[in-house]
Scaffold this motif. Structure first.
Motif, mmCIF file in Angstrom:
data_model
loop_
_atom_site.group_PDB
_atom_site.id
_atom_site.type_symbol
_atom_site.label_atom_id
_atom_site.label_comp_id
_atom_site.label_asym_id
_atom_site.label_seq_id
_atom_site.Cartn_x
_atom_site.Cartn_y
_atom_site.Cartn_z
ATOM 1 N N ALA A 105 2.378 14.352 -6.736
ATOM 2 C CA ALA A 105 1.611 13.568 -5.775
ATOM 3 C C ALA A 105 2.569 13.189 -4.662
ATOM 4 N N LEU A 106 2.270 13.614 -3.448
ATOM 5 C CA LEU A 106 3.133 13.352 -2.299
ATOM 6 C C LEU A 106 2.339 12.561 -1.273
ATOM 7 N N ASP A 107 2.907 11.454 -0.813
ATOM 8 C CA ASP A 107 2.243 10.594 0.167
ATOM 9 C C ASP A 107 2.989 10.671 1.495
ATOM 10 N N PRO A 108 2.478 11.448 2.465
ATOM 11 C CA PRO A 108 3.167 11.544 3.751
ATOM 12 C C PRO A 108 3.215 10.219 4.511
ATOM 13 N N ARG A 109 2.314 9.287 4.192
ATOM 14 C CA ARG A 109 2.304 8.012 4.908
ATOM 15 C C ARG A 109 3.558 7.199 4.627
ATOM 16 N N THR A 110 4.053 7.284 3.402
ATOM 17 C CA THR A 110 5.217 6.497 3.004
ATOM 18 C C THR A 110 6.438 7.359 2.696
ATOM 19 N N ARG A 111 6.271 8.694 2.781
ATOM 20 C CA ARG A 111 7.335 9.646 2.473
ATOM 21 C C ARG A 111 7.831 9.442 1.033
ATOM 22 N N ARG A 112 6.889 9.227 0.138
ATOM 23 C CA ARG A 112 7.211 9.087 -1.284
ATOM 24 C C ARG A 112 6.542 10.212 -2.067
ATOM 25 N N ASP A 132 5.437 14.667 -20.387
ATOM 26 C CA ASP A 132 6.761 14.913 -20.959
ATOM 27 C C ASP A 132 7.854 14.419 -20.015
ATOM 28 N N GLN A 133 7.595 14.507 -18.711
ATOM 29 C CA GLN A 133 8.545 14.038 -17.697
ATOM 30 C C GLN A 133 7.779 13.339 -16.586
ATOM 31 N N VAL A 134 8.261 12.172 -16.186
ATOM 32 C CA VAL A 134 7.710 11.441 -15.048
ATOM 33 C C VAL A 134 8.882 10.940 -14.227
ATOM 34 N N PHE A 135 8.886 11.243 -12.936
ATOM 35 C CA PHE A 135 9.996 10.772 -12.107
ATOM 36 C C PHE A 135 9.625 10.854 -10.637
ATOM 37 N N SER A 136 10.351 10.121 -9.829
ATOM 38 C CA SER A 136 10.185 10.134 -8.380
ATOM 39 C C SER A 136 11.431 10.719 -7.743
ATOM 40 N N ASN A 137 11.259 11.239 -6.531
ATOM 41 C CA ASN A 137 12.375 11.779 -5.761
ATOM 42 C C ASN A 137 12.581 10.959 -4.502
ATOM 43 N N CYS A 138 13.708 11.167 -3.853
ATOM 44 C CA CYS A 138 14.000 10.484 -2.603
ATOM 45 C C CYS A 138 13.103 11.039 -1.495
ATOM 46 N N PRO A 139 13.035 10.362 -0.338
ATOM 47 C CA PRO A 139 12.140 10.804 0.739
ATOM 48 C C PRO A 139 12.671 11.967 1.574
ATOM 49 N N LYS A 140 13.817 12.547 1.211
ATOM 50 C CA LYS A 140 14.406 13.634 1.993
ATOM 51 C C LYS A 140 13.411 14.769 2.241
ATOM 52 N N TYR A 141 13.386 15.230 3.487
ATOM 53 C CA TYR A 141 12.635 16.419 3.896
ATOM 54 C C TYR A 141 11.117 16.252 3.824
ATOM 55 N N ILE A 142 10.616 15.033 3.641
ATOM 56 C CA ILE A 142 9.177 14.789 3.700
ATOM 57 C C ILE A 142 8.812 14.388 5.125
ATOM 58 N N GLN A 143 7.863 15.095 5.716
ATOM 59 C CA GLN A 143 7.424 14.762 7.075
ATOM 60 C C GLN A 143 6.427 13.600 6.987
ATOM 61 N N ARG A 144 6.633 12.610 7.845
ATOM 62 C CA ARG A 144 5.738 11.452 7.818
ATOM 63 C C ARG A 144 4.468 11.764 8.612
ATOM 64 N N ARG A 145 3.340 11.482 7.987
ATOM 65 C CA ARG A 145 2.042 11.570 8.649
ATOM 66 C C ARG A 145 1.377 10.210 8.484
ATOM 67 N N ALA A 146 0.990 9.611 9.591
ATOM 68 C CA ALA A 146 0.599 8.204 9.578
ATOM 69 C C ALA A 146 -0.659 7.934 8.774
ATOM 70 N N GLY A 147 -1.552 8.902 8.680
ATOM 71 C CA GLY A 147 -2.786 8.656 7.943
ATOM 72 C C GLY A 147 -3.630 9.906 7.870
ATOM 73 N N TYR A 148 -4.799 9.763 7.239
ATOM 74 C CA TYR A 148 -5.694 10.899 7.072
ATOM 75 C C TYR A 148 -7.131 10.416 7.125
ATOM 76 N N GLU A 149 -8.031 11.368 7.299
ATOM 77 C CA GLU A 149 -9.454 11.095 7.167
ATOM 78 C C GLU A 149 -10.071 12.150 6.263
ATOM 79 N N THR A 150 -11.111 11.757 5.551
ATOM 80 C CA THR A 150 -11.831 12.690 4.698
ATOM 81 C C THR A 150 -12.894 13.383 5.532
#
Length: 294
Positions: A105-112, A132-150
């Motif tokens: 799950a990648l959230d461009p709004r927060t780069r998480r 079996d594995q759950v973890f988060s990564n740093c925000p490196k190389y994620i492009q920020r997108r301010a929001g979305y619409e459905t």
């Protein structure tokens, strides 16, 4: 570290980062912590990677829904409402009990981003994954997108082929993000790759290459590829919702300067127009992105 297999260990040793990998590897857990559950519950997009049980080919597929369609329903369980359309190459895998899956799950709004890997079981509303594995990564190389619409979209008819068309190669040349699914004998994993447009190149109708930028030193993806070259690649058009899915094999080359390049050879291509009902805002490129090589 229990989260690493021999492939990851081999790549860590080649890169000289085993000690750092041991430190970072402490973040690999099996529980979905409250902060991760809250993050997952507000996402409209989940990317799933797995091997098709019929062909053995590995694919990455997008799943979208109203926030909450993917949510934690226990300390080690994620439940997903809905699933892919019948034409999706992972439709059979996501309906087969025990399928190893990798999700992100990648959230461009927060780069998480959050990754959850485990085993799947079908449910009345979709499927569930025991982690079996759950973890988060740093925000490196994620492009920020301010929001979305459905957006109410009617998905187009799938276009299949054995190589990339010139239009698909142009689509890839303009991409700033893609997702990469890999497998190993204990499971599956799906990761994110990002950079300025041009960082991934379609050098021929059947070959992609991209640089492996420095990351968290765990080398889960490259470790998987070292033991099993099967892989799936997903490109999304963040405006139109088009999904370009490729399956094939990937191999990593280590340069004398320590740099790494991945070469992906295409076996099959699937393009679906309007596959994702989301329209995201224009990107703000990550300050960590290197300039693509010319």
């Amino acid at each position: 570290m229990g989260g690493y297999h021999a492939g990851s260990r081999a790549v860590q040793d080649l890169a000289g980062v085993r000690e750092r990998a041991d430190h970072v590897g402490r973040s690999l857990g099996q529980d979905i912590k409250p902060v991760a559950a809250a993050f997952l519950g507000i996402q409209p997009l989940l990317v799933v990677g797995a091997a098709d049980p019929g062909t053995g080919r590995v694919w990455a597929s997008p799943l979208a829904g109203a926030p909450g369609f993917a949510r934690a329903t226990g300390a080690r369980q994620m439940s997903v409402a809905g699933g892919p359309p019948p034409a999706d190459p992972l439709a059979a895998a996501l309906a087969t009990p025990g399928t190893p899956v990798g999700t992100i799950a990648l959230d461009p709004r927060t780069r998480r981003r959050m990754r959850l890997n485990g085993r799947l079981r079908p449910t009345a509303r979709g499927f569930a994954v025991t982690a079996d594995q759950v973890f988060s990564n740093c925000p490196k190389y994620i492009q920020r997108r301010a929001g979305y619409e459905t957006v109410d979209r009617a998905p187009g008819r799938p276009r299949r082929g054995g190589e990339m068309s010139s239009e698909q190669r142009e689509f890839i040349a303009a991409a700033d993000t893609f997702f990469l699914a890999t497998v190993h004998d204990r499971g599956a994993d799906t990761s994110h790759r990002g950079g300025n447009p041009g960082f991934v190149r379609a050098v021929s109708p059947r070959v992609l290459t991209w640089p492996d930028y420095p990351g968290n030193a765990m080398f889960l993806t490259l470790g998987n590829l070292r033991t099993d070259p099967r892989a799936g690649v997903l490109f999304l058009d963040w405006t139109s919702g088009t999904a370009l899915q490729l399956t094939g094999e990937a191999h990593t080359t280590f340069g004398p300067d320590g740099g790494r390049t991945v070469r992906f050879t295409v076996t099959e291509v699937l393009e679906r127009a309007a596959a994702v009902p989301l329209r995201w805002s224009a990107p703000e490129y990550s300050p960590a992105n290197p300039e693509p090589a010319r």
